[in-house]
Write a protein that holds these residues in place. Structure first.
Motif, PDB file in Angstrom:
ATOM      1  N   ASP A   1      -7.754  -1.106  -3.745  1.00 18.44           N
ATOM      2  CA  ASP A   1      -6.409  -0.745  -3.305  1.00 18.44           C
ATOM      3  C   ASP A   1      -5.710   0.126  -4.355  1.00 18.44           C
ATOM      4  O   ASP A   1      -5.048   1.114  -4.010  1.00 18.44           O
ATOM      5  CB  ASP A   1      -5.592  -2.018  -3.054  1.00 18.44           C
ATOM      6  CG  ASP A   1      -4.713  -1.915  -1.831  1.00 18.44           C
ATOM      7  OD1 ASP A   1      -5.247  -1.590  -0.753  1.00 18.44           O
ATOM      8  OD2 ASP A   1      -3.494  -2.151  -1.953  1.00 18.44           O
TER       9      ASP A   1
ATOM     10  N   ARG B   1      -2.701   3.980   5.821  1.00 16.62           N
ATOM     11  CA  ARG B   1      -3.795   3.107   6.238  1.00 16.62           C
ATOM     12  C   ARG B   1      -4.496   3.634   7.485  1.00 16.62           C
ATOM     13  O   ARG B   1      -5.697   3.410   7.676  1.00 16.62           O
ATOM     14  CB  ARG B   1      -3.280   1.683   6.515  1.00 16.62           C
ATOM     15  CG  ARG B   1      -2.778   0.946   5.305  1.00 16.62           C
ATOM     16  CD  ARG B   1      -2.419  -0.479   5.645  1.00 16.62           C
ATOM     17  NE  ARG B   1      -3.593  -1.322   5.797  1.00 16.62           N
ATOM     18  CZ  ARG B   1      -3.827  -2.114   6.839  1.00 16.62           C
ATOM     19  NH1 ARG B   1      -2.992  -2.132   7.865  1.00 16.62           N
ATOM     20  NH2 ARG B   1      -4.913  -2.871   6.872  1.00 16.62           N
TER      21      ARG B   1
ATOM     22  N   LEU C   1      -7.056   3.621  -4.146  1.00 17.24           N
ATOM     23  CA  LEU C   1      -6.486   4.350  -3.014  1.00 17.24           C
ATOM     24  C   LEU C   1      -5.049   4.778  -3.299  1.00 17.24           C
ATOM     25  O   LEU C   1      -4.640   5.898  -2.964  1.00 17.24           O
ATOM     26  CB  LEU C   1      -6.549   3.494  -1.752  1.00 17.24           C
ATOM     27  CG  LEU C   1      -7.950   3.280  -1.179  1.00 17.24           C
ATOM     28  CD1 LEU C   1      -7.948   2.170  -0.140  1.00 17.24           C
ATOM     29  CD2 LEU C   1      -8.494   4.576  -0.574  1.00 17.24           C
TER      30      LEU C   1
ATOM     31  N   GLY D   1     -12.136   2.704   2.721  1.00 18.44           N
ATOM     32  CA  GLY D   1     -11.657   1.435   3.252  1.00 18.44           C
ATOM     33  C   GLY D   1     -12.777   0.404   3.239  1.00 18.44           C
ATOM     34  O   GLY D   1     -13.948   0.724   2.995  1.00 18.44           O
TER      35      GLY D   1
ATOM     36  N   CYS E   1      -6.361  -2.330   2.062  1.00 18.40           N
ATOM     37  CA  CYS E   1      -7.579  -1.553   2.323  1.00 18.40           C
ATOM     38  C   CYS E   1      -8.612  -2.294   3.152  1.00 18.40           C
ATOM     39  O   CYS E   1      -9.683  -1.745   3.441  1.00 18.40           O
ATOM     40  CB  CYS E   1      -8.203  -1.089   1.019  1.00 18.40           C
ATOM     41  SG  CYS E   1      -8.703  -2.433  -0.086  1.00 18.40           S
TER      42      CYS E   1
ATOM     43  N   LEU F   1      -7.674   5.691   6.873  1.00 23.00           N
ATOM     44  CA  LEU F   1      -8.831   5.130   6.175  1.00 23.00           C
ATOM     45  C   LEU F   1     -10.038   4.952   7.092  1.00 23.00           C
ATOM     46  O   LEU F   1      -9.899   4.647   8.274  1.00 23.00           O
ATOM     47  CB  LEU F   1      -8.472   3.775   5.565  1.00 23.00           C
ATOM     48  CG  LEU F   1      -7.431   3.741   4.439  1.00 23.00           C
ATOM     49  CD1 LEU F   1      -7.297   2.317   3.912  1.00 23.00           C
ATOM     50  CD2 LEU F   1      -7.796   4.691   3.313  1.00 23.00           C
TER      51      LEU F   1
ATOM     52  N   PRO G   1       0.840  -1.202   0.000  1.00 23.36           N
ATOM     53  CA  PRO G   1       0.000   0.000   0.000  1.00 23.36           C
ATOM     54  C   PRO G   1       0.876   1.253   0.000  1.00 23.36           C
ATOM     55  O   PRO G   1       1.838   1.347   0.766  1.00 23.36           O
ATOM     56  CB  PRO G   1      -0.802  -0.123   1.311  1.00 23.36           C
ATOM     57  CG  PRO G   1      -0.753  -1.573   1.643  1.00 23.36           C
ATOM     58  CD  PRO G   1       0.557  -2.079   1.155  1.00 23.36           C
TER      59      PRO G   1
ATOM     60  N   THR H   1      -9.971   9.003   1.631  1.00 26.38           N
ATOM     61  CA  THR H   1      -9.735   8.039   2.719  1.00 26.38           C
ATOM     62  C   THR H   1     -11.010   7.392   3.234  1.00 26.38           C
ATOM     63  O   THR H   1     -10.950   6.542   4.123  1.00 26.38           O
ATOM     64  CB  THR H   1      -9.019   8.726   3.886  1.00 26.38           C
ATOM     65  OG1 THR H   1      -9.791   9.861   4.316  1.00 26.38           O
ATOM     66  CG2 THR H   1      -7.633   9.179   3.474  1.00 26.38           C
TER      67      THR H   1
END
Length: 513
Positions: A52, A27, A55, A64, A108, A30, A23, A61
């Motif tokens: 993913d 994270r 993102l 997720g 994600c 998210l 990623p 954000t």
């Protein structure tokens, strides 16, 4: 032998080998805007992987994913200690046929709920202000509908339970409706309900199931859903085989850490979605998705060509004892059969798809099936045939019969399923029938065997046997009353029983001299 001691987790991402994707976003920022029911390998290799990519490309954000396991805790138990991280291994072969893989870590997936353990948590997440999309991959049987008619089965045990127990649903339909009921009561807005399953008009089917259930629970709720929620149809195409212990070990050695449940897939991905959303969406085009006004032509292409050919191959392969798709494709006659089935019987039934070269698509599909790196189990594809046949094979058969055209290849595929229901291959090796209608199918198969014995020998016995099995209206609908269909399938069944799979394929499409 276990060679790797560490475990995949967020803090260890920087230490992964440089060639492993990871990623490229924060994270911790998210929020779960997507709730996904049916968190199996397919969703993780498709929806989560594409999300993913969105993102990483800069989607906000709020996108997720909260995954929901509707039956077992195994996915949660495997991934929770890994902070929801897992590896996606894209498997292919080089020019010499040697397997190769491209590894990336998907980041994600923020939360995993297990519905039977805490149904209230699932309902609360659907009713959360953060939630904007609720998606489902629950396979054909998860819709609790009658495959032949497409109607909600109000006698299904899970539907009966969910109507009586609104606080603790069991089915995907029950969770969707009861979660939406909470949203409405809380004064929150509608959301998008998105089916990703291999079903014709999957969005409209999901809408029909949800509204039929909601009408029984609360008429006002049904109106609120109908007026505000969106149900886009979609077509998803990616082969995702089961992960084995050998795969886990191979991926662990490549990562340098253990991943309790990595996912395998082919590199090919096609996702066509109708651009109708009630509360926004990510830009999934960054991961290869395509937004369209009408997904129906693409759905028909996928169901009849990809899924239809896959099922045709699977039942014949299980009967012959070929355990993987690539092993089956390597047999003389199989590729010839699939190519002719698609070219002469399936392709003439397809809607217009401007710009698509069907011959090129067909040959590309055969190359995908032959991918030796996937080791896709034919018995995995053969599961749940009562739910799959109507849209994968029988709709195509209806289209052929409606114009008076022959369907010998389709008849052989259907006959393959009927023989598969015996629970033993042509060498006598036993296997379990994994199907939500397994009991009804076993009972009908016993009746068919009795009918065949009473009819005597040869073609008359096969006609009686086939007529008894195709008379199962829940699967075959009106086709069991069409003498042309029953006769064609009976002839194919006779060929399979007398010649075996390889002989039947050669008899249908003789090898070149």
């Amino acid at each position: 032998m276990e060679l790797v001691a560490g475990r995949l987790h967020a803090a260890g991402l920087p230490a992964l080998p440089a060639e492993v994707g990871r990623p490229g976003y924060d994270r911790s920022a998210l929020r779960p805007g997507i709730v996904h029911l049916g968190l199996g390998a397919f969703a993780r290799a498709h929806l989560a992987a594409v999300n993913d990519a969105a993102l990483r490309a800069g989607a906000d954000t709020g996108w997720g994913i909260c995954g929901v396991s509707l039956r077992q805790p195994d996915t949660r138990d495997a991934l929770a200690p890994q902070d929801g991280l897992y590896a996606l291994s894209l498997r292919s072969a080089d020019e010499h046929g040697r397997p190769r893989q491209q590894l990336g870590v998907v980041g994600c997936l923020l939360e995993i709920l297990v519905a039977p353990e805490d149904p209230q948590a699932v309902l609360a997440r659907i009713a959360s202000p953060d939630t904007r999309i609720v998606s489902v991959t629950v396979t054909e049987k998860g819709y609790c509908h009658d495959p032949a008619s497409g109607r909600l089965n109000l006698a299904h045990p899970d539907i009966v339970h969910d109507l009586a127990q609104p606080q603790a649903p069991r089915s995907a339909i029950g969770f969707l409706v009861r979660g939406l009921q909470r949203r409405r009561s809380a004064g929150l807005g509608p959301v998008t309900l998105m089916s990703l399953d291999n079903l014709p008009a999957n969005g409209r089917l999901l809408r029909g199931m949800v509204l039929a259930f909601a009408a029984r629970a609360d008429v006002g709720l049904a109106d609120w859903i109908a007026d505000g929620c969106a149900f886009p149809c979609s077509m998803v195409d990616r082969i995702v085989p089961r992960t084995t212990d050998a795969d886990r070990q191979e991926i662990a050695e490549a990562l340098g850490v253990r991943d309790a449940w990595p996912v395998l897939a082919e590199p090919y991905l096609e996702w066509v979605i109708e651009d109708r959303y009630a509360a926004g969406r990510p830009d999934w085009t960054a991961g290869g998705a395509r937004f369209v006004a009408d997904a129906a032509p693409f759905e028909t292409l996928k169901l009849r060509m990809v899924n239809g050919a896959h099922s045709a191959l699977a039942y014949l392969a299980v009967m012959a004892g070929w355990s993987t798709v690539d092993e089956a494709l390597a047999q003389p006659g199989v590729a010839r059969y699939l190519r002719e089935l698609m070219r002469t019987e399936i392709e003439p039934t397809l809607p217009a798809l401007p710009g698509l070269d069907l011959a090129q698509y067909r040959e590309g599909l055969l190359r995908r099936f032959a991918n030796p790196a996937l080791r896709h189990q034919t018995r995995q594809i053969a599961m749940d045939g009562s739910q799959k046949l109507p849209q994968r094979l029988l709709d195509t058969a209806r289209a052929r019969l409606a114009t008076g055209l022959p369907m010998p290849g389709l008849a052989l595929a259907v006959a393959g399923w009927l023989h598969y229901l015996r629970g033993a291959d042509q060498a006598g090796r036993r296997y379990d029938i994994q199907d939500p209608m397994a009991e009804a199918l076993a009972e009908r198969h016993a009746q068919a065997e009795q009918a065949a014995r009473q009819a005597g020998e040869g073609p008359s016995a096969m006609l009686a046997w086939t007529g008894a099995l195709t008379g199962l209206a829940a699967v075959f609908g009106d086709l069991g009353r069409d003498a042309r269909f029953v006769r064609a399938v009976a002839q194919a069944a006779q060929s399979l029983r007398s010649l075996g799979v390889a002989g039947a394929l050669d008899a249908l499409y003789p090898p070149p001299r």
